[in-house]
Scaffold this motif. Structure first.
Motif, PDB file in Angstrom:
ATOM      1  N   ASP A 207     -21.889 -31.871  14.691  1.00 34.54           N
ATOM      2  CA  ASP A 207     -21.456 -30.545  14.262  1.00 34.54           C
ATOM      3  C   ASP A 207     -21.151 -29.684  15.478  1.00 34.54           C
ATOM      4  OD1 ASP A 207     -21.755 -31.239  11.639  1.00 34.54           O
ATOM      5  OD2 ASP A 207     -23.801 -30.449  11.468  1.00 34.54           O
ATOM      6  N   LEU A 208     -20.002 -29.051  15.463  1.00 36.65           N
ATOM      7  CA  LEU A 208     -19.554 -28.287  16.622  1.00 36.65           C
ATOM      8  C   LEU A 208     -19.520 -26.802  16.314  1.00 36.65           C
ATOM      9  CD1 LEU A 208     -16.547 -30.499  17.780  1.00 36.65           C
ATOM     10  CD2 LEU A 208     -18.891 -30.525  18.647  1.00 36.65           C
TER      11      LEU A 208
ATOM     12  N   LEU B 182     -14.754 -26.431  18.119  1.00 39.67           N
ATOM     13  CA  LEU B 182     -13.907 -27.063  17.109  1.00 39.67           C
ATOM     14  C   LEU B 182     -12.463 -26.601  17.242  1.00 39.67           C
ATOM     15  CD1 LEU B 182     -13.682 -28.925  14.705  1.00 39.67           C
ATOM     16  CD2 LEU B 182     -14.401 -27.038  13.216  1.00 39.67           C
TER      17      LEU B 182
END
Length: 416
Positions: free
Chosen positions: A283-284, A289
């Motif tokens: 997860d960024l 992202l």
């Protein structure tokens, strides 16, 4: 000549003077005075062998004169003279606890990104002072009027002076909190070099290259940071095309027409390898992202042997995600271009409809190109006129005028 020196050296000169004197208010005014003196003296006396050194010396003398005048006024000459001598005797070195930062430009950007300033103000200030981006181009990057950006910069400078914010490198415990702003500054600096909003050049390779080096330098401090990893991939993939973006005469060459043999394939390979980094698989944060999605778009172009081999459907999919994450005219315009390539000019024109008109010359230029493809020559001519009226980059202006003239040639109609 003077204008070229100021454009290319302003940021470096400000940085050197700030490193020595730490007085933002005096440094900017003194360098401006030095430029004014050069404009008077160089035409008569001839330009010096080292114009940047001349400006630096003249500005430094003016700073010292102002400091002495202040000392006399405040009856503090002995204290101030000692402080100035100590700073100069140290060779202009800036406080850096523990020798954390070796790169001079990164050190100065970190100094500008003090937490007392809002992140946008800090980035804008670093772009103006350290990198030397014009106020007009900074305003374009932040999508605000030039007058609004000028006021923001003025407020930020006043806050630094009145609040006595120190120009000092943060310690290792403070560094992580500044990385997001430093990354944003590097990204915007690269954009200013890759697509200048004003001036004579279709791109500023020196500025874009400095931004790449800035990202490398800060990533060396935090090698597992996903935001910096994605950003380095993005700027490498974009910067790899620099030699093909202009022809031998310096004219702009569009992506579809570029000679891909002139791309820097070692940088492409490095950028693609970074996209496979383990730090980009979990997860960024939104900033990481955003850079990752833009890098994936760049990778689609870089991996296509020919322009016609580009997987525009995948490019559109990346932009769909990016618009959902970070909506705005620039992203939506890029998506509309991809839509036109993937699904046809009418689909591209439809994608342009909700973007505010006259938000930039590039919007009108894209509209003109798609209208030309659709055979709507009169509307295309109007769009080109709008793009020309908004554009302040001379190389892009030349390109737009050429496209506009080609329309008249095709229809056999002289320009109005």
């Amino acid at each position: 000549m003077l204008a070229d020196v100021v454009r290319e050296e302003w940021g470096r000169l400000i940085s050197l003077l700030l490193a020595r004197f730490r007085r933002l208010d005096l440094v900017e005014d003194s360098l401006a005075d030095a430029v004014e003196a050069a404009a008077r003296r160089w035409p008569a006396d001839g330009a010096p062998d080292n114009p940047a050194a001349w400006l630096h010396t003249a500005a430094a003398r003016r700073v010292l004169d102002r400091l002495r005048a202040e000392a006399m006024h405040n009856r503090r000459m002995p204290l101030l003279a000692t402080d100035v001598a100590r700073t100069a005797g140290a060779g202009g070195a800036m406080a850096d606890p523990g020798g954390l930062v070796e790169d001079d430009r990164l050190r100065l950007v970190l100094m500008c990104t003090h937490p007392a300033l809002a992140p946008e103000a800090a980035s804008a200030l670093a772009l103006r002072l350290v990198v030397g981006v014009s106020t007009h181009d900074i305003a374009r990057l932040f999508l605000v009027p030039e007058a609004t950006m000028a006021a923001r910069l003025t407020r930020a400078k006043k806050k630094i002076v009145t609040a006595r914010i120190p120009f000092a490198v943060p310690g290792s415990d403070e560094l992580p909190s500044r990385l997001s702003t430093v990354a944003q500054t590097a990204y915007l600096a690269f954009t200013a070099g890759y697509a200048p909003g004003s001036g004579p050049d279709p791109l500023r390779v020196d500025l874009a290259g400095e931004a790449v080096q800035l990202v490398r330098a800060v990533l060396a401090l935090q090698p597992d940071d996903p935001t910096l990893t994605a950003l380095l991939a993005l700027v490498l993939l974009q910067h790899s095309r620099r030699d093909a973006r202009t022809d031998d005469a310096g004219h702009l060459v569009l992506l579809a027409d570029q000679d891909r043999r002139r791309w820097h394939h070692d940088e492409i390979a490095e950028g693609v390898a970074l996209l496979a980094s383990p730090v980009l698989r979990s997860d960024l944060p939104p900033q990481a992202l955003s850079y990752l999605l833009q890098a994936r778009v760049a990778a689609e172009h870089a991996s296509a042997p020919r322009a016609e081999d580009t997987r525009w459907d995948r490019v559109v999919a990346h932009y769909d995600l990016l618009v959902g994450l970070q909506p705005g005219p620039s992203v939506e315009l890029a998506r509309a271009v991809a839509v036109a390539e993937a699904f046809g000019h009418e689909s591209g024109l439809a994608a342009l409809q909700h973007i505010p008109r006259r938000s930039s010359h590039r919007l009108e230029a894209v509209r003109a190109e798609l209208l030309t493809r659709a055979g709507r020559v009169a509307a295309a001519r109007t769009a080109y006129d709008a793009a020309i009226s908004l554009c302040r980059n001379e190389a892009e202006l030349e390109h737009l005028r050429g496209r506009r003239a080609a329309l008249d040639h095709l229809t056999g109609q002289p320009p109005p």
